[in-house]
Design a protein around this motif. Sequence first.
Motif, PDB file in Angstrom:
ATOM      1  N   ILE A 159      10.330   9.701  -8.926  1.00 40.02           N
ATOM      2  CA  ILE A 159      10.261   8.340  -8.186  1.00 40.02           C
ATOM      3  C   ILE A 159       9.211   7.412  -8.982  1.00 40.02           C
ATOM      4  O   ILE A 159       8.079   8.180  -9.348  1.00 40.02           O
ATOM      5  CB  ILE A 159       9.672   8.756  -6.730  1.00 40.02           C
ATOM      6  CG1 ILE A 159      10.656   9.464  -5.731  1.00 40.02           C
ATOM      7  CG2 ILE A 159       9.158   7.275  -5.973  1.00 40.02           C
ATOM      8  CD1 ILE A 159       9.847   9.755  -4.371  1.00 40.02           C
ATOM      9  N   THR A 160       9.610   6.496  -9.376  1.00 41.83           N
ATOM     10  CA  THR A 160       8.758   5.472 -10.197  1.00 41.83           C
ATOM     11  C   THR A 160       8.385   4.110  -9.472  1.00 41.83           C
ATOM     12  O   THR A 160       9.108   3.483  -8.790  1.00 41.83           O
ATOM     13  CB  THR A 160       9.373   4.903 -11.556  1.00 41.83           C
ATOM     14  OG1 THR A 160       9.897   6.143 -12.159  1.00 41.83           O
ATOM     15  CG2 THR A 160       8.527   4.192 -12.253  1.00 41.83           C
ATOM     16  N   LEU A 161       6.928   4.143  -9.089  1.00 46.81           N
ATOM     17  CA  LEU A 161       6.457   2.823  -8.321  1.00 46.81           C
ATOM     18  C   LEU A 161       5.755   2.147  -9.285  1.00 46.81           C
ATOM     19  O   LEU A 161       4.704   2.517  -9.779  1.00 46.81           O
ATOM     20  CB  LEU A 161       5.428   3.555  -7.185  1.00 46.81           C
ATOM     21  CG  LEU A 161       6.315   4.062  -6.107  1.00 46.81           C
ATOM     22  CD1 LEU A 161       5.183   4.781  -5.083  1.00 46.81           C
ATOM     23  CD2 LEU A 161       6.889   2.987  -5.283  1.00 46.81           C
ATOM     24  N   VAL A 196      14.187   5.369  -7.650  1.00 40.48           N
ATOM     25  CA  VAL A 196      14.598   6.961  -7.121  1.00 40.48           C
ATOM     26  C   VAL A 196      15.664   7.407  -7.860  1.00 40.48           C
ATOM     27  O   VAL A 196      16.630   7.091  -7.681  1.00 40.48           O
ATOM     28  CB  VAL A 196      14.761   6.810  -5.726  1.00 40.48           C
ATOM     29  CG1 VAL A 196      14.659   8.240  -4.964  1.00 40.48           C
ATOM     30  CG2 VAL A 196      13.441   6.144  -4.684  1.00 40.48           C
ATOM     31  N   GLU A 197      15.378   8.418  -8.557  1.00 42.36           N
ATOM     32  CA  GLU A 197      16.374   9.139  -9.619  1.00 42.36           C
ATOM     33  C   GLU A 197      16.732  10.330  -8.553  1.00 42.36           C
ATOM     34  O   GLU A 197      15.804  11.473  -8.170  1.00 42.36           O
ATOM     35  CB  GLU A 197      15.618   9.384 -10.874  1.00 42.36           C
ATOM     36  CG  GLU A 197      16.958  10.103 -11.753  1.00 42.36           C
ATOM     37  CD  GLU A 197      16.340  10.414 -12.849  1.00 42.36           C
ATOM     38  OE1 GLU A 197      16.915  10.999 -13.908  1.00 42.36           O
ATOM     39  OE2 GLU A 197      15.268   9.984 -13.352  1.00 42.36           O
ATOM     40  N   PHE A 198      17.947  10.872  -8.680  1.00 42.74           N
ATOM     41  CA  PHE A 198      18.314  12.093  -8.366  1.00 42.74           C
ATOM     42  C   PHE A 198      19.127  12.948  -9.351  1.00 42.74           C
ATOM     43  O   PHE A 198      19.310  12.310 -10.452  1.00 42.74           O
ATOM     44  CB  PHE A 198      19.443  11.867  -6.935  1.00 42.74           C
ATOM     45  CG  PHE A 198      18.965  11.045  -5.956  1.00 42.74           C
ATOM     46  CD1 PHE A 198      18.495  11.781  -4.949  1.00 42.74           C
ATOM     47  CD2 PHE A 198      18.759   9.748  -5.945  1.00 42.74           C
ATOM     48  CE1 PHE A 198      18.065  11.005  -3.783  1.00 42.74           C
ATOM     49  CE2 PHE A 198      18.135   9.157  -4.949  1.00 42.74           C
ATOM     50  CZ  PHE A 198      17.655   9.800  -3.669  1.00 42.74           C
ATOM     51  N   ASN A 253       0.767  -1.284  -0.007  1.00 44.60           N
ATOM     52  CA  ASN A 253      -0.197  -0.081   0.026  1.00 44.60           C
ATOM     53  C   ASN A 253       0.944   1.148   0.111  1.00 44.60           C
ATOM     54  O   ASN A 253       0.446   2.232   0.279  1.00 44.60           O
ATOM     55  CB  ASN A 253      -0.960  -0.027   1.269  1.00 44.60           C
ATOM     56  CG  ASN A 253      -0.210   0.038   2.398  1.00 44.60           C
ATOM     57  OD1 ASN A 253       1.025  -0.250   2.514  1.00 44.60           O
ATOM     58  ND2 ASN A 253      -0.746   0.154   3.719  1.00 44.60           N
ATOM     59  N   VAL A 254       2.148   1.150  -0.331  1.00 38.59           N
ATOM     60  CA  VAL A 254       2.899   2.353  -0.415  1.00 38.59           C
ATOM     61  C   VAL A 254       2.571   3.368  -1.612  1.00 38.59           C
ATOM     62  O   VAL A 254       1.994   3.033  -2.576  1.00 38.59           O
ATOM     63  CB  VAL A 254       4.556   1.951  -0.714  1.00 38.59           C
ATOM     64  CG1 VAL A 254       4.652   1.110  -2.182  1.00 38.59           C
ATOM     65  CG2 VAL A 254       5.428   2.901  -0.636  1.00 38.59           C
ATOM     66  N   VAL A 260       7.745   7.405  -0.247  1.00 43.78           N
ATOM     67  CA  VAL A 260       8.799   7.344  -0.647  1.00 43.78           C
ATOM     68  C   VAL A 260       9.775   8.543  -0.499  1.00 43.78           C
ATOM     69  O   VAL A 260      10.753   8.688  -0.067  1.00 43.78           O
ATOM     70  CB  VAL A 260       9.094   6.646  -1.941  1.00 43.78           C
ATOM     71  CG1 VAL A 260      10.436   6.259  -2.391  1.00 43.78           C
ATOM     72  CG2 VAL A 260       8.489   5.373  -1.813  1.00 43.78           C
ATOM     73  N   LYS A 261       9.041   9.745  -0.937  1.00 40.75           N
ATOM     74  CA  LYS A 261       9.439  11.042  -0.912  1.00 40.75           C
ATOM     75  C   LYS A 261       9.851  11.506   0.197  1.00 40.75           C
ATOM     76  O   LYS A 261      10.968  12.217   0.538  1.00 40.75           O
ATOM     77  CB  LYS A 261       8.150  11.746  -1.542  1.00 40.75           C
ATOM     78  CG  LYS A 261       8.942  13.161  -1.892  1.00 40.75           C
ATOM     79  CD  LYS A 261      10.004  13.392  -2.866  1.00 40.75           C
ATOM     80  CE  LYS A 261      10.382  14.658  -3.315  1.00 40.75           C
ATOM     81  NZ  LYS A 261      11.437  14.913  -4.090  1.00 40.75           N
TER      82      LYS A 261
END
Length: 423
Positions: free
Chosen positions: A272-274, A287-289, A256-257, A262-263
Amino acid sequence: MAKGTTTQEIPSKVLENNVDDTSATRKRRRIAESIGQTSPPKKTKLINDGHCVFVGNLNNSKTFEEVTQSLEKYFMTQSLLVQHIRLAKSRKHAFLDLASNIDVTKALSLDGEMLLGQPLTIAKANVKTVDSLKKKAKRPKPGKKAQDGRCLFLKNVPYNATRRDIREIFPKAIQIRFPDQADHPSRGIAFLEFKNEAVANKIRKRKQGAKIQDRLLIIDTVGVARKSDNKNVDTKPTNKVEVSPTTLFVSNLPSNVKETNVKNVFKKSVTITLPNKGGKARGYAFVEFANGEDAQKALADAKNATVRKRPIRVQFCEMKEKQEIGKEESTKLIVRGLSSETTAEILKGAFEGCLSARVATDKVTGKSRRFGFVEYPSKEMCTAAKEAMVNSEINGSKVNVCYARSNSKRGKRPPPPPPADWE
Protein backbone atom coordinates in the motif's frame (compact mmCIF):
# COMPACT_ATOMS: atom_id res chain seq x y z
CA MET A 1 5.76 -81.98 -105.39
CA ALA A 2 5.35 -83.98 -108.61
CA LYS A 3 8.20 -86.14 -109.78
CA GLY A 4 10.49 -84.41 -112.19
CA THR A 5 9.55 -80.89 -111.27
CA THR A 6 12.08 -78.38 -109.89
CA THR A 7 11.81 -75.58 -107.35
CA GLN A 8 12.04 -73.03 -110.10
CA GLU A 9 8.86 -74.42 -111.60
CA ILE A 10 6.82 -73.88 -108.33
CA PRO A 11 4.63 -70.78 -108.54
CA SER A 12 5.84 -67.81 -106.50
CA LYS A 13 2.45 -67.47 -104.73
CA VAL A 14 2.88 -70.85 -103.08
CA LEU A 15 6.33 -69.91 -101.74
CA GLU A 16 5.00 -66.62 -100.31
CA ASN A 17 2.19 -68.45 -98.45
CA ASN A 18 4.67 -70.84 -96.86
CA VAL A 19 6.84 -67.90 -95.64
CA ASP A 20 3.81 -66.11 -94.15
CA ASP A 21 2.71 -69.23 -92.30
CA THR A 22 6.14 -69.67 -90.78
CA SER A 23 6.40 -66.04 -89.50
CA ALA A 24 2.86 -66.14 -88.10
CA THR A 25 3.66 -69.31 -86.20
CA ARG A 26 6.75 -67.74 -84.67
CA LYS A 27 4.77 -64.64 -83.66
CA ARG A 28 2.08 -66.72 -81.95
CA ARG A 29 4.75 -68.66 -80.09
CA ARG A 30 6.37 -65.45 -78.76
CA ILE A 31 2.99 -64.14 -77.54
CA ALA A 32 2.26 -67.43 -75.76
CA GLU A 33 5.65 -67.36 -74.05
CA SER A 34 5.19 -63.74 -72.93
CA ILE A 35 1.77 -64.57 -71.43
CA GLY A 36 3.21 -67.50 -69.50
CA GLN A 37 5.96 -65.31 -67.96
CA THR A 38 5.25 -62.79 -65.13
CA SER A 39 7.39 -59.65 -64.67
CA PRO A 40 9.34 -59.49 -61.36
CA PRO A 41 7.95 -57.08 -58.73
CA LYS A 42 9.48 -53.62 -58.59
CA LYS A 43 11.91 -53.30 -55.68
CA THR A 44 11.59 -50.38 -53.28
CA LYS A 45 14.67 -48.21 -53.34
CA LEU A 46 16.03 -47.62 -49.85
CA ILE A 47 17.96 -44.54 -48.75
CA ASN A 48 19.23 -46.47 -45.71
CA ASP A 49 18.66 -50.02 -44.49
CA GLY A 50 18.01 -49.17 -40.84
CA HIS A 51 21.67 -49.27 -39.73
CA CYS A 52 21.92 -45.49 -39.86
CA VAL A 53 22.43 -42.75 -37.24
CA PHE A 54 21.87 -39.01 -37.31
CA VAL A 55 24.80 -36.91 -36.09
CA GLY A 56 24.00 -33.26 -35.39
CA ASN A 57 25.60 -30.12 -33.91
CA LEU A 58 28.64 -30.43 -36.18
CA ASN A 59 31.15 -27.62 -36.44
CA ASN A 60 30.18 -26.03 -39.75
CA SER A 61 33.07 -23.56 -39.56
CA LYS A 62 35.26 -26.39 -40.87
CA THR A 63 35.44 -27.45 -44.50
CA PHE A 64 33.44 -30.29 -46.02
CA GLU A 65 36.50 -32.57 -46.11
CA GLU A 66 37.54 -31.74 -42.53
CA VAL A 67 34.12 -32.59 -41.11
CA THR A 68 33.84 -35.82 -43.12
CA GLN A 69 37.33 -37.02 -42.25
CA SER A 70 36.88 -36.14 -38.58
CA LEU A 71 33.63 -38.15 -38.42
CA GLU A 72 35.19 -41.17 -40.11
CA LYS A 73 38.33 -41.08 -37.95
CA TYR A 74 36.40 -40.59 -34.70
CA PHE A 75 34.03 -43.50 -35.30
CA MET A 76 36.92 -45.72 -36.35
CA THR A 77 38.66 -45.01 -33.03
CA GLN A 78 35.46 -46.26 -31.38
CA SER A 79 35.71 -49.54 -33.36
CA LEU A 80 32.74 -48.60 -35.55
CA LEU A 81 32.89 -49.21 -39.30
CA VAL A 82 31.31 -46.37 -41.24
CA GLN A 83 30.17 -47.56 -44.64
CA HIS A 84 28.97 -44.21 -45.94
CA ILE A 85 28.72 -40.58 -44.74
CA ARG A 86 26.07 -38.21 -46.12
CA LEU A 87 26.99 -34.72 -44.93
CA ALA A 88 24.42 -31.94 -45.38
CA LYS A 89 25.28 -28.86 -47.42
CA SER A 90 25.13 -26.73 -44.29
CA ARG A 91 27.70 -29.07 -42.66
CA LYS A 92 25.63 -28.93 -39.46
CA HIS A 93 24.50 -32.58 -39.52
CA ALA A 94 25.18 -35.86 -41.30
CA PHE A 95 23.79 -39.39 -41.72
CA LEU A 96 26.18 -42.29 -41.14
CA ASP A 97 25.50 -45.80 -42.47
CA LEU A 98 26.90 -48.45 -40.14
CA ALA A 99 27.32 -52.21 -40.51
CA SER A 100 24.80 -53.60 -37.98
CA ASN A 101 22.33 -52.80 -35.22
CA ILE A 102 25.07 -53.48 -32.66
CA ASP A 103 27.12 -50.65 -34.16
CA VAL A 104 24.05 -48.38 -34.08
CA THR A 105 23.51 -49.09 -30.37
CA LYS A 106 27.16 -48.36 -29.61
CA ALA A 107 27.06 -45.14 -31.64
CA LEU A 108 24.02 -43.90 -29.69
CA SER A 109 26.03 -44.17 -26.47
CA LEU A 110 28.41 -41.51 -27.85
CA ASP A 111 25.73 -38.79 -27.67
CA GLY A 112 27.23 -35.65 -26.14
CA GLU A 113 30.86 -36.53 -26.86
CA MET A 114 33.07 -33.75 -28.21
CA LEU A 115 34.15 -33.49 -31.86
CA LEU A 116 35.85 -30.43 -33.35
CA GLY A 117 35.11 -28.51 -30.17
CA GLN A 118 31.34 -29.20 -30.04
CA PRO A 119 29.22 -31.86 -28.30
CA LEU A 120 27.64 -34.27 -30.77
CA THR A 121 23.93 -34.98 -30.98
CA ILE A 122 23.43 -38.61 -32.04
CA ALA A 123 20.08 -40.27 -32.67
CA LYS A 124 18.82 -43.25 -34.66
CA ALA A 125 17.75 -42.33 -38.18
CA ASN A 126 14.47 -43.56 -39.61
CA VAL A 127 14.46 -45.95 -42.58
CA LYS A 128 13.74 -43.81 -45.62
CA THR A 129 12.79 -44.74 -49.16
CA VAL A 130 12.81 -42.77 -52.37
CA ASP A 131 9.01 -42.85 -52.46
CA SER A 132 8.71 -41.53 -48.91
CA LEU A 133 11.03 -38.62 -49.75
CA LYS A 134 8.88 -37.77 -52.78
CA LYS A 135 5.74 -37.78 -50.61
CA LYS A 136 7.48 -35.66 -47.99
CA ALA A 137 8.45 -33.12 -50.66
CA LYS A 138 4.79 -32.77 -51.63
CA ARG A 139 3.65 -32.13 -48.07
CA PRO A 140 3.21 -28.46 -47.13
CA LYS A 141 5.84 -27.15 -44.77
CA PRO A 142 4.65 -26.31 -41.25
CA GLY A 143 3.89 -22.66 -40.73
CA LYS A 144 6.09 -20.34 -38.70
CA LYS A 145 3.53 -20.31 -35.89
CA ALA A 146 3.78 -24.11 -35.51
CA GLN A 147 7.59 -23.98 -35.52
CA ASP A 148 7.68 -21.19 -32.93
CA GLY A 149 5.25 -23.10 -30.72
CA ARG A 150 7.77 -25.86 -30.01
CA CYS A 151 10.66 -23.47 -29.33
CA LEU A 152 11.74 -21.65 -26.17
CA PHE A 153 13.76 -18.46 -25.86
CA LEU A 154 16.47 -18.30 -23.15
CA LYS A 155 17.78 -14.98 -21.86
CA ASN A 156 20.45 -14.00 -19.37
CA VAL A 157 22.65 -16.92 -20.49
CA PRO A 158 26.33 -16.51 -19.49
CA TYR A 159 28.58 -15.63 -22.44
CA ASN A 160 30.93 -18.53 -21.69
CA ALA A 161 28.15 -21.13 -21.42
CA THR A 162 28.26 -24.09 -23.81
CA ARG A 163 25.59 -26.22 -25.42
CA ARG A 164 26.47 -28.97 -22.97
CA ASP A 165 25.73 -26.63 -20.04
CA ILE A 166 22.32 -25.86 -21.49
CA ARG A 167 21.61 -29.50 -22.37
CA GLU A 168 22.24 -30.55 -18.76
CA ILE A 169 19.27 -28.41 -17.74
CA PHE A 170 17.15 -29.10 -20.85
CA PRO A 171 17.96 -32.71 -21.82
CA LYS A 172 14.79 -33.03 -23.94
CA ALA A 173 15.85 -30.25 -26.34
CA ILE A 174 16.41 -31.69 -29.80
CA GLN A 175 18.33 -28.62 -30.96
CA ILE A 176 20.12 -25.69 -29.31
CA ARG A 177 20.87 -22.61 -31.41
CA PHE A 178 22.53 -19.27 -30.80
CA PRO A 179 21.85 -16.05 -32.79
CA ASP A 180 23.81 -15.47 -36.00
CA GLN A 181 24.84 -19.18 -36.04
CA ALA A 182 27.40 -18.48 -33.33
CA ASP A 183 29.16 -21.21 -31.33
CA HIS A 184 28.38 -19.57 -27.98
CA PRO A 185 25.75 -17.14 -26.59
CA SER A 186 27.59 -13.96 -27.51
CA ARG A 187 24.42 -11.93 -26.88
CA GLY A 188 23.33 -13.85 -23.80
CA ILE A 189 20.42 -15.58 -25.50
CA ALA A 190 19.70 -19.04 -26.94
CA PHE A 191 16.89 -20.87 -28.74
CA LEU A 192 15.74 -24.36 -27.74
CA GLU A 193 13.65 -26.59 -30.00
CA PHE A 194 11.56 -29.47 -28.65
CA LYS A 195 9.55 -32.31 -30.14
CA ASN A 196 6.23 -30.44 -30.03
CA GLU A 197 4.48 -27.48 -28.45
CA ALA A 198 3.13 -29.51 -25.51
CA VAL A 199 6.64 -30.55 -24.45
CA ALA A 200 7.92 -26.98 -24.81
CA ASN A 201 5.14 -25.56 -22.59
CA LYS A 202 5.70 -28.25 -19.99
CA ILE A 203 9.45 -27.57 -19.89
CA ARG A 204 8.87 -23.78 -19.68
CA LYS A 205 6.70 -24.14 -16.57
CA ARG A 206 8.91 -26.77 -14.91
CA LYS A 207 12.26 -25.05 -15.46
CA GLN A 208 11.34 -21.56 -14.20
CA GLY A 209 14.07 -20.50 -11.76
CA ALA A 210 16.77 -22.61 -13.41
CA LYS A 211 20.33 -21.25 -13.23
CA ILE A 212 23.57 -21.58 -15.18
CA GLN A 213 26.69 -20.54 -13.29
CA ASP A 214 24.48 -18.98 -10.58
CA ARG A 215 22.73 -16.83 -13.18
CA LEU A 216 18.94 -16.94 -13.24
CA LEU A 217 17.65 -17.92 -16.69
CA ILE A 218 14.68 -16.09 -18.19
CA ILE A 219 12.60 -18.65 -20.13
CA ASP A 220 10.04 -17.38 -22.62
CA THR A 221 8.10 -18.61 -25.62
CA VAL A 222 9.06 -17.75 -29.20
CA GLY A 223 6.91 -15.89 -31.70
CA VAL A 224 4.71 -13.79 -29.41
CA ALA A 225 3.16 -11.18 -31.65
CA ARG A 226 4.16 -7.60 -30.98
CA LYS A 227 1.58 -4.86 -31.12
CA SER A 228 3.77 -2.84 -33.43
CA ASP A 229 3.77 -5.71 -35.95
CA ASN A 230 -0.03 -5.70 -36.25
CA LYS A 231 -1.18 -3.63 -39.19
CA ASN A 232 -4.57 -3.04 -37.56
CA VAL A 233 -3.03 -1.40 -34.50
CA ASP A 234 -2.57 2.33 -34.53
CA THR A 235 1.12 3.02 -33.85
CA LYS A 236 0.89 6.80 -33.71
CA PRO A 237 2.72 8.28 -30.70
CA THR A 238 -0.49 9.22 -28.87
CA ASN A 239 -0.91 9.33 -25.10
CA LYS A 240 -1.94 5.74 -24.43
CA VAL A 241 -3.64 4.74 -21.17
CA GLU A 242 -3.09 1.24 -19.84
CA VAL A 243 -4.81 -0.36 -16.85
CA SER A 244 -2.78 -2.29 -14.31
CA PRO A 245 -4.63 -5.56 -13.55
CA THR A 246 -3.06 -5.92 -10.08
CA THR A 247 -3.13 -2.35 -8.71
CA LEU A 248 -6.14 -0.37 -7.46
CA PHE A 249 -6.34 3.42 -7.18
CA VAL A 250 -8.17 4.48 -4.01
CA SER A 251 -9.24 8.12 -3.76
CA ASN A 252 -11.30 10.40 -1.48
CA LEU A 253 -9.28 9.35 1.54
CA PRO A 254 -9.17 11.59 4.63
CA SER A 255 -6.03 13.62 5.29
CA ASN A 256 -5.28 11.75 8.53
CA VAL A 257 -5.45 8.31 6.92
CA LYS A 258 -2.85 5.69 7.80
CA GLU A 259 -1.70 2.55 6.03
CA THR A 260 -3.42 0.35 8.61
CA ASN A 261 -6.76 2.02 7.82
CA VAL A 262 -6.45 1.08 4.16
CA LYS A 263 -5.17 -2.38 5.04
CA ASN A 264 -8.32 -3.09 7.04
CA VAL A 265 -10.37 -2.64 3.85
CA PHE A 266 -7.97 -4.42 1.48
CA LYS A 267 -6.73 -7.30 3.63
CA LYS A 268 -5.25 -9.33 0.76
CA SER A 269 -3.14 -6.44 -0.55
CA VAL A 270 0.60 -6.92 -0.93
CA THR A 271 1.74 -3.29 -0.76
CA ILE A 272 0.00 0.00 0.00
CA THR A 273 1.52 3.31 -1.08
CA LEU A 274 0.18 6.53 0.47
CA PRO A 275 1.71 9.57 -1.26
CA ASN A 276 2.07 12.55 1.05
CA LYS A 277 3.32 16.09 1.02
CA GLY A 278 4.81 17.68 4.09
CA GLY A 279 3.75 14.71 6.20
CA LYS A 280 0.13 15.09 5.16
CA ALA A 281 -1.63 12.49 3.01
CA ARG A 282 -2.71 13.62 -0.43
CA GLY A 283 -6.04 11.84 -0.24
CA TYR A 284 -5.32 8.84 -2.46
CA ALA A 285 -3.42 5.54 -2.36
CA PHE A 286 -2.12 2.77 -4.60
CA VAL A 287 -3.04 -0.73 -3.43
CA GLU A 288 -1.22 -3.63 -5.09
CA PHE A 289 -2.27 -7.30 -5.07
CA ALA A 290 -0.45 -10.52 -5.87
CA ASN A 291 -2.62 -11.28 -8.90
CA GLY A 292 -5.49 -9.94 -10.97
CA GLU A 293 -8.12 -12.18 -9.35
CA ASP A 294 -7.47 -10.76 -5.88
CA ALA A 295 -7.57 -7.21 -7.27
CA GLN A 296 -10.85 -7.85 -9.09
CA LYS A 297 -12.48 -9.32 -5.97
CA ALA A 298 -11.24 -6.44 -3.80
CA LEU A 299 -12.69 -3.94 -6.27
CA ALA A 300 -16.11 -5.62 -6.04
CA ASP A 301 -16.04 -5.87 -2.23
CA ALA A 302 -15.05 -2.20 -1.80
CA LYS A 303 -18.14 -0.88 -3.58
CA ASN A 304 -19.61 0.74 -0.43
CA ALA A 305 -16.47 0.73 1.74
CA THR A 306 -15.44 3.59 4.00
CA VAL A 307 -12.15 4.65 5.61
CA ARG A 308 -12.50 6.60 8.86
CA LYS A 309 -16.24 6.94 8.17
CA ARG A 310 -15.53 8.47 4.79
CA PRO A 311 -16.75 6.72 1.58
CA ILE A 312 -13.95 5.94 -0.81
CA ARG A 313 -13.76 5.55 -4.58
CA VAL A 314 -11.92 2.56 -5.98
CA GLN A 315 -10.88 1.78 -9.55
CA PHE A 316 -8.08 0.04 -11.40
CA CYS A 317 -4.93 2.11 -11.60
CA GLU A 318 -4.40 3.77 -14.95
CA MET A 319 -0.84 4.14 -16.20
CA LYS A 320 -0.44 6.87 -18.79
CA GLU A 321 2.44 6.35 -21.18
CA LYS A 322 3.96 9.67 -22.13
CA GLN A 323 4.68 10.43 -25.73
CA GLU A 324 8.37 11.13 -25.14
CA ILE A 325 9.08 7.73 -23.60
CA GLY A 326 9.86 4.77 -25.77
CA LYS A 327 10.40 6.37 -29.18
CA GLU A 328 13.88 7.83 -29.48
CA GLU A 329 16.86 5.50 -29.11
CA SER A 330 19.13 6.14 -26.16
CA THR A 331 21.56 4.30 -23.89
CA LYS A 332 19.07 4.00 -21.04
CA LEU A 333 15.96 1.81 -20.69
CA ILE A 334 13.00 2.16 -18.36
CA VAL A 335 11.58 -1.16 -17.15
CA ARG A 336 8.01 -1.07 -15.82
CA GLY A 337 5.85 -3.74 -14.23
CA LEU A 338 8.57 -5.08 -11.94
CA SER A 339 7.74 -7.34 -9.04
CA SER A 340 7.88 -5.75 -5.60
CA GLU A 341 10.64 -8.27 -4.76
CA THR A 342 12.87 -7.34 -7.70
CA THR A 343 16.12 -5.73 -6.55
CA ALA A 344 18.73 -3.79 -8.48
CA GLU A 345 20.95 -6.90 -8.56
CA ILE A 346 18.20 -9.04 -10.09
CA LEU A 347 17.38 -6.32 -12.60
CA LYS A 348 21.04 -6.03 -13.63
CA GLY A 349 21.30 -9.80 -14.01
CA ALA A 350 18.31 -9.83 -16.37
CA PHE A 351 19.97 -7.30 -18.70
CA GLU A 352 23.22 -8.77 -20.00
CA GLY A 353 26.13 -6.35 -20.37
CA CYS A 354 24.50 -3.29 -18.79
CA LEU A 355 26.60 -0.72 -16.95
CA SER A 356 24.16 -0.09 -14.13
CA ALA A 357 20.63 -0.84 -12.97
CA ARG A 358 18.48 0.70 -10.25
CA VAL A 359 14.96 0.21 -8.96
CA ALA A 360 12.87 3.26 -8.05
CA THR A 361 11.67 3.28 -4.43
CA ASP A 362 9.29 5.43 -2.42
CA LYS A 363 11.16 8.11 -0.48
CA VAL A 364 9.00 7.67 2.62
CA THR A 365 8.29 3.94 2.81
CA GLY A 366 11.36 2.71 0.92
CA LYS A 367 9.22 0.21 -0.99
CA SER A 368 9.67 -0.51 -4.67
CA ARG A 369 7.66 1.60 -7.10
CA ARG A 370 7.76 -1.35 -9.54
CA PHE A 371 9.87 0.30 -12.22
CA GLY A 372 13.57 0.79 -12.77
CA PHE A 373 16.29 2.01 -15.12
CA VAL A 374 19.03 0.13 -16.96
CA GLU A 375 21.92 1.88 -18.71
CA TYR A 376 24.23 0.55 -21.48
CA PRO A 377 27.53 1.88 -22.86
CA SER A 378 26.15 2.31 -26.41
CA LYS A 379 22.87 2.76 -28.25
CA GLU A 380 23.46 -0.44 -30.24
CA MET A 381 23.71 -2.58 -27.10
CA CYS A 382 20.73 -0.80 -25.61
CA THR A 383 18.63 -1.47 -28.72
CA ALA A 384 19.61 -5.16 -28.76
CA ALA A 385 18.69 -5.52 -25.08
CA LYS A 386 15.32 -3.82 -25.64
CA GLU A 387 14.47 -6.18 -28.51
CA ALA A 388 15.60 -9.23 -26.53
CA MET A 389 13.38 -8.35 -23.57
CA VAL A 390 10.12 -7.95 -25.50
CA ASN A 391 7.27 -9.82 -23.73
CA SER A 392 9.61 -11.07 -21.01
CA GLU A 393 9.17 -11.83 -17.33
CA ILE A 394 11.41 -10.94 -14.39
CA ASN A 395 10.70 -12.67 -11.08
CA GLY A 396 7.45 -13.99 -12.55
CA SER A 397 6.18 -10.50 -13.44
CA LYS A 398 5.70 -9.45 -17.07
CA VAL A 399 7.66 -6.27 -17.77
CA ASN A 400 7.41 -3.50 -20.32
CA VAL A 401 10.72 -2.12 -21.65
CA CYS A 402 11.03 1.27 -23.38
CA TYR A 403 13.72 3.82 -24.07
CA ALA A 404 14.08 6.32 -21.21
CA ARG A 405 14.15 10.02 -21.85
CA SER A 406 17.52 11.66 -21.61
CA ASN A 407 18.00 14.64 -19.31
CA SER A 408 18.33 16.97 -22.31
CA LYS A 409 14.87 15.97 -23.57
CA ARG A 410 13.14 16.68 -20.26
CA GLY A 411 13.72 20.38 -20.66
CA LYS A 412 14.67 23.01 -18.12
CA ARG A 413 12.53 25.39 -16.19
CA PRO A 414 12.57 28.93 -17.56
CA PRO A 415 14.57 31.42 -15.48
CA PRO A 416 12.58 33.59 -13.03
CA PRO A 417 11.49 37.00 -14.32
CA PRO A 418 13.75 39.92 -13.41
CA PRO A 419 12.73 42.24 -10.57
CA ALA A 420 10.52 45.19 -11.39
CA ASP A 421 13.25 47.76 -10.77
CA TRP A 422 15.79 45.95 -12.94
CA GLU A 423 17.03 47.93 -15.90
